[in-house]
Design a protein around this motif. Structure first.
Motif, short mmCIF file in Angstrom:
data_model
loop_
_atom_site.label_atom_id
_atom_site.label_comp_id
_atom_site.label_asym_id
_atom_site.label_seq_id
_atom_site.Cartn_x
_atom_site.Cartn_y
_atom_site.Cartn_z
N ARG A 1 1.39 9.46 0.49
CA ARG A 1 0.56 7.76 0.30
C ARG A 1 -0.54 8.37 -0.96
O ARG A 1 -0.49 7.17 -2.38
CB ARG A 1 0.71 6.95 1.51
CG ARG A 1 0.78 5.33 0.95
CD ARG A 1 0.17 4.54 1.70
NE ARG A 1 -0.80 4.47 2.31
CZ ARG A 1 -1.36 4.60 3.56
NH1 ARG A 1 -0.55 4.08 4.23
NH2 ARG A 1 -2.04 5.32 4.49
N GLU B 1 -0.67 6.90 -4.54
CA GLU B 1 -1.05 5.88 -5.69
C GLU B 1 -2.33 6.34 -6.90
O GLU B 1 -2.70 5.87 -7.98
CB GLU B 1 -2.14 5.01 -4.42
CG GLU B 1 -1.23 3.64 -3.80
CD GLU B 1 -2.29 4.01 -2.38
OE1 GLU B 1 -3.16 4.77 -1.92
OE2 GLU B 1 -1.36 2.95 -1.87
N GLU C 1 6.06 3.34 -7.05
CA GLU C 1 5.18 3.43 -6.33
C GLU C 1 5.44 2.89 -4.84
O GLU C 1 5.83 3.04 -3.31
CB GLU C 1 4.14 3.01 -6.24
CG GLU C 1 2.62 3.21 -6.31
CD GLU C 1 1.51 2.91 -7.30
OE1 GLU C 1 1.43 1.44 -6.72
OE2 GLU C 1 1.03 2.90 -8.95
N ALA D 1 4.83 4.33 -0.77
CA ALA D 1 3.91 3.86 0.12
C ALA D 1 4.10 2.40 1.00
O ALA D 1 3.79 2.62 2.60
CB ALA D 1 2.88 2.96 -0.70
N SER E 1 5.18 5.60 4.03
CA SER E 1 4.08 5.57 4.69
C SER E 1 3.11 4.80 6.12
O SER E 1 2.61 4.22 6.63
CB SER E 1 3.71 6.29 4.03
OG SER E 1 3.28 5.50 2.99
#
Ligand code: NAG
Ligand code: NAG
Ligand code: NAG
Ligand code: NAG
Ligand code: ZN
Length: 502
Positions: free
Chosen positions: A413, A417, A426, A430, A433
């Motif tokens: 993640r 990012e 994204e 994300a 996770s």
């Protein structure tokens, strides 16, 4: 103009430099450059992020796609035990295992095995793997995922240049699906020492025995050689298997990986229902002995007993027990529209996480069948075909896998990012996770049998399921997102790293 040109030269220099020193681009041969060639020449302990991504993501997914093309049928994926495609895929796996730095051999049951000795004397091996045979018209990830992910995790570990403390063995099991010989777990039975001599006499559709088929593949094909396949209990610390879930739960929860608490036990029954065959028009209802009607009543009773037939869950069924009952086969004789059927046979498959739950359902179902048949004054013979005990995952080992998966999720993640590129997608990763850190204790129960079931006779086992699309498996609709394959490979790599730290 000049400054622009020099900028271009510098950029080009870096591009070329990058290409030749650290990047490992996919080629069109069977495998990329070896991990060592790719890794930092200085032998630094930390592995470059790009290299890790190459091994655990790009190459891992690419290899799964490649393996998915090794098939006996050009229009469908079929790789049954010791078929030509099965043997070709064994050769491919050997090459990949060697590339990862493993010492490779094929054992007397056709399992492809790769091993690295540990640097610390007296330590026991961590065994990882899954099967490389398939069903007919299979998906690319069933079995293959667990094998390739294990190879890539070892390759990533070896790229650090530091040999592991404990021995590591990767096993690609030759037969799990049992398509050719109507058996189960031939490969892992051999390794766990529970292969019985009678299996050698099982025949395939063409009438060849397993022993003959092994011999024609250049293997000894006798019990003495198969005994040598087995690993010794005191030489193995654990068996770890990653496998596609083959069910919809992880997708529903929105997480890529889920530890498996247990593999369900299973009981298989056959019921032979004997009634009176007769004319559909002339025999009055009162006094008929209709085997189809009896079977229908049983089928509905069985479904209800296990909480089915209703989209609202009944209160006495605990979903975590994963009690499931199925009548999968109904055979009717003579099966004509104007005849009351004299004989109907049904099969019953009952599974649950805990043996008490399964056995209590089996008892109730058998009692109900007996009661119904007595009421109908019919003869019903119940044959108990198969009983397999449930296997609980080792909680300690599972905890280590959960910890590794959580670390991996966080790393992946953060990397996502921090990379400015591909900001568009994204969301999914994300989210996943964050959720992966959620439930600490595993709740997934495997309703399907796996090699881990046989390996449990040898050592502690643990499994991790990988999310798949729509729960489809044993079908060309089977699909695992490349991102989830990456998560699996990274988690196993992290697990190996942790295991070799202690
Ligand atoms: C290679 O290792 C050196 C020394 O540890 C380090 O400074 C350098 O950044 C590494 N290069 C790559 C590409 O990982
Ligand atoms: C379905 O489940 C509900 C709630 O448990 C129950 O009231 C109802 O009787 C069930 N119906 C059948 C056909 O089992
Ligand atoms: C049911 O099973 C019995 C015993 O195996 C067999 O003789 C019979 O032919 C079967 N009936 C059907 C309809 O398949
Ligand atoms: C759990 O695993 C760790 C690491 O391998 C080990 O040190 C510990 O003794 C284990 N605990 C149990 C209860 O097996
Ligand atoms: Zn499988």
């Amino acid at each position: 103009m000049t400054s622009r040109a020099s900028l271009l030269v510098v950029a080009l220099f870096f591009y070329v430099f990058e290409e030749h020193s650290v990047s490992c681009q996919p080629g069109d041969s069977l495998y990329y450059k070896t991990a060592r060639q790719c890794s930092n020449e200085t032998g630094a302990e930390s592995v470059d992020d790009d290299l890790l991504d190459e091994i655990l993501n790009v190459e891992c997914n690419w290899r799964l796609q490649s393996l998915g093309k090794v098939s006996d049928d050009p229009n469908a994926l079929v790789r049954t035990f010791l078929s030509p495609a099965h043997r070709r895929s064994a050769a491919v796996l050997r090459a990949w295992m060697e590339d990862a730095g493993l010492r490779v051999w094929m054992d007397q049951l056709g399992n492809v095995r790769g091993r690295i000795e540990g640097s610390m004397p007296g330590t026991r091996a961590i065994v990882m793997g899954s099967h490389f045979d398939t069903v007919v018209d299979a998906g690319k990830w069933d079995g293959a995922l667990g094998v390739v992910v294990a190879i890539q995790a070892v390759k990533a570990l070896m790229s650090s240049g530091v040999p592991p403390l404990k021995p590591i063995e990767v096993v690609a099991f030759s037969d799990e699906e049992g398509v050719r010989f109507q058996s189960t777990f031939l490969g892992s039975r051999g390794i766990s020492g529970i292969f019985t001599e009678d299996l050698l006499e099982n025949r395939d559709q063409k009438g060849f025995t397993l022993s003959e088929v092994l011999k024609s593949a250049g293997l000894p094909g006798d019990m003495e050689s198969i005994r040598r396949v087995a690993m010794k209990k005191d030489e193995v610390e654990a068996y770890v298997e990653f496998h596609i879930e083959q069910g919809p739960q992880l997708e529903r929860l929105g997480v890529p990986l889920g530890p498996v608490a247990a593999i369900a036990g299973q009981t298989r029954l056959q019921v032979i229902i004997s009634g009176d065959q007769g004319h559909a028009g002339t025999v009055p209802m009162l006094g008929r002995r209709d085997s189809v009607a009896a079977a229908a009543e049983m089928i509905v009773m069985i479904e209800r007993r296990c909480g089915g037939g209703n989209h609202t869950l009944s209160q006495h069924i605990d979903p975590e027990e994963m009690l499931v009952c199925t009548v999968g086969e109904v055979r009717v004789w003579p099966g004509a529209s104007n005849v009351i059927s004299g004989n109907t046979n049904i099969t019953i498959d009952i599974r649950a996480r805990r043996s008490e739950v399964r056995l209590s359902a089996v008892d109730d179902v058998m009692a109900s069948i007996t009661e119904q048949c007595a009421r109908r004054m019919m003869r019903c013979d119940i044959i108990r075909k198969h009983d397999a005990e449930a296997v609980e995952s080792d909680p300690n080992l599972t905890q280590q896998l959960v910890a590794a998966a959580t670390t991996s999720m966080n790393i992946l993640r953060q990397r996502k990012e921090s990379s400015k590129h591909g900001a568009g997608d994204e969301g999914g990763g994300a989210e996943a996770s964050e959720e992966a850190e959620g439930p600490e204790s595993p709740v997934l129960v495997s309703g399907a049998g796996h090699d881990a079931m046989a390996m449990a006779h040898l050592t502690n086992v643990a499994m991790v399921f990988v999310r798949c699309h729509g729960g489809f498996s044993h079908s060309p609709l089977e699909h695992v997102e490349p991102e989830d394959v990456h998560a699996a490979a990274h988690a196993l790599y992290q697990f190996l790293k942790n295991a070799n730290r202690a």
